[in-house]
Design a protein around this motif. Sequence first.
Motif, PDB file in Angstrom:
ATOM      1  N   ASP A 170       0.831  -1.205   0.000  1.00  0.00           N
ATOM      2  CA  ASP A 170       0.000   0.000   0.000  1.00  0.00           C
ATOM      3  C   ASP A 170       0.866   1.255   0.000  1.00  0.00           C
ATOM      4  OD1 ASP A 170      -1.885  -1.958   0.314  1.00  0.00           O
ATOM      5  OD2 ASP A 170      -2.922  -1.006   1.986  1.00  0.00           O
ATOM      6  N   TYR A 173       2.137   1.981  -3.531  1.00  0.00           N
ATOM      7  CA  TYR A 173       1.081   2.522  -4.382  1.00  0.00           C
ATOM      8  C   TYR A 173       0.768   3.972  -4.032  1.00  0.00           C
ATOM      9  CZ  TYR A 173       0.214  -2.337  -5.793  1.00  0.00           C
ATOM     10  OH  TYR A 173       0.335  -3.615  -6.276  1.00  0.00           O
ATOM     11  N   ALA A 176       3.408   6.053  -5.549  1.00  0.00           N
ATOM     12  CA  ALA A 176       3.230   6.086  -7.005  1.00  0.00           C
ATOM     13  C   ALA A 176       2.141   7.075  -7.399  1.00  0.00           C
ATOM     14  CB  ALA A 176       2.894   4.690  -7.528  1.00  0.00           C
ATOM     15  N   LYS A 177       1.060   7.103  -6.634  1.00  0.00           N
ATOM     16  CA  LYS A 177       0.002   8.062  -6.942  1.00  0.00           C
ATOM     17  C   LYS A 177       0.516   9.493  -6.818  1.00  0.00           C
ATOM     18  CE  LYS A 177      -4.343  10.070  -6.257  1.00  0.00           C
ATOM     19  NZ  LYS A 177      -5.596  10.067  -5.532  1.00  0.00           N
ATOM     20  N   LEU A 186      -1.768   4.852 -13.442  1.00  0.00           N
ATOM     21  CA  LEU A 186      -0.871   3.831 -12.895  1.00  0.00           C
ATOM     22  C   LEU A 186      -1.362   2.463 -13.341  1.00  0.00           C
ATOM     23  CD1 LEU A 186       1.375   2.810 -10.932  1.00  0.00           C
ATOM     24  CD2 LEU A 186      -0.362   2.887  -9.111  1.00  0.00           C
ATOM     25  N   THR A 188      -0.244  -1.827 -13.327  1.00  0.00           N
ATOM     26  CA  THR A 188       0.606  -2.774 -12.608  1.00  0.00           C
ATOM     27  C   THR A 188       0.405  -4.187 -13.125  1.00  0.00           C
ATOM     28  OG1 THR A 188      -1.128  -3.034 -10.923  1.00  0.00           O
ATOM     29  CG2 THR A 188       0.612  -1.427 -10.471  1.00  0.00           C
ATOM     30  N   ASN A 190      -0.326  -7.844 -12.196  1.00  0.00           N
ATOM     31  CA  ASN A 190      -0.978  -8.443 -11.032  1.00  0.00           C
ATOM     32  C   ASN A 190      -1.248  -9.932 -11.161  1.00  0.00           C
ATOM     33  OD1 ASN A 190      -2.247  -5.336 -10.379  1.00  0.00           O
ATOM     34  ND2 ASN A 190      -1.525  -6.601  -8.684  1.00  0.00           N
ATOM     35  N   THR A 203      -4.118  -5.518  -4.347  1.00  0.00           N
ATOM     36  CA  THR A 203      -3.827  -4.324  -5.140  1.00  0.00           C
ATOM     37  C   THR A 203      -5.088  -3.509  -5.375  1.00  0.00           C
ATOM     38  OG1 THR A 203      -1.924  -5.321  -6.250  1.00  0.00           O
ATOM     39  CG2 THR A 203      -2.982  -3.482  -7.378  1.00  0.00           C
ATOM     40  N   PHE A 207      -5.887   0.334  -4.523  1.00  0.00           N
ATOM     41  CA  PHE A 207      -6.244   1.261  -5.603  1.00  0.00           C
ATOM     42  C   PHE A 207      -7.585   1.931  -5.332  1.00  0.00           C
ATOM     43  CE2 PHE A 207      -3.677   0.206  -9.677  1.00  0.00           C
ATOM     44  CZ  PHE A 207      -2.511   0.121  -8.942  1.00  0.00           C
TER      45      PHE A 207
END
Length: 281
Positions: A170, A173, A176-177, A186, A188, A190, A203, A207
């Motif tokens: 988490d 992510y 990344a945001k 974004l 990924t 998975n 994920t 998200f």
Amino acid sequence: MSDWIRESLHPDYAQSLRVDEMLYDSKTDHQRLKVFQNGTFGRVLTLDDVVQTTEGDNFIYHEMLTHVPILAHGAAKRVLIIGGGDGGMAREVLRHDTVEHVTMVEIDAGVVDFSKEYLPMLSAGAFDDPRLDLVIADGAEFIRHTEGGYDVITVDSTDPIGPGEVLFSDTFYGHAKRALTEDGVLVTQNGVPFLQGQELHNTMRAFTALFVDATCYLATIPTYAGGPMAFGWGTDGLARSTPLEVLQGRFDATGITPGYYTPQVHQAAFALPGYVTKLLP
């Protein structure tokens, strides 16, 4: 079975690939790398005996992780790739003349070096493109400290074991945001949700908390056995609702001739079967 590689990614399911010729076998500081020749898939790259990419079917994976977010966004100029040491993702991103700068962050310099020598068809000259900035570093640490401003971030990671595990957290992510532009996307890797459902669920949970538009899309890649592969999708923009005719116009303008991607496949990839939908929060 001495001339076969048996993949052991899943506890109760495995696939095997014939080794016609072992071309490279060496252990780096992070993982064991092998490249071998296979009659159907050509050259095959494995990390700790888990298939990462092949000469024969890599185009499906790389095209879908690249062209879907870039063409949906429509104005991507700065792209960040986390992972992707074989150069296949950079190859596809750099086919877009409208992309002005690509940062590629790979933790293992050994992957890049031997890919240039043993899998040059995957990068197809991407490492020599002046638009590419190759950074050898931990992707999680890089994203923590980057100033951001990326229109598209692609996480081309290994499975969530070993050095790739942190790229599914988490915290990662969230960073990344922060590194995205306001309407950035974004995407990924998975895994195969039929066999790795928890990976996708975790994920998508992250998200959903971070993005206005959080979902996944699918593509079938033969060497990632067990069903279609899922790609996470997160954005605060409207990229996913781009009409087909707009996607087609953007695609036609690129002059790219993919082996898998089409605007029609792009839209259809977001139509999820029931068992995948149940994995979304």
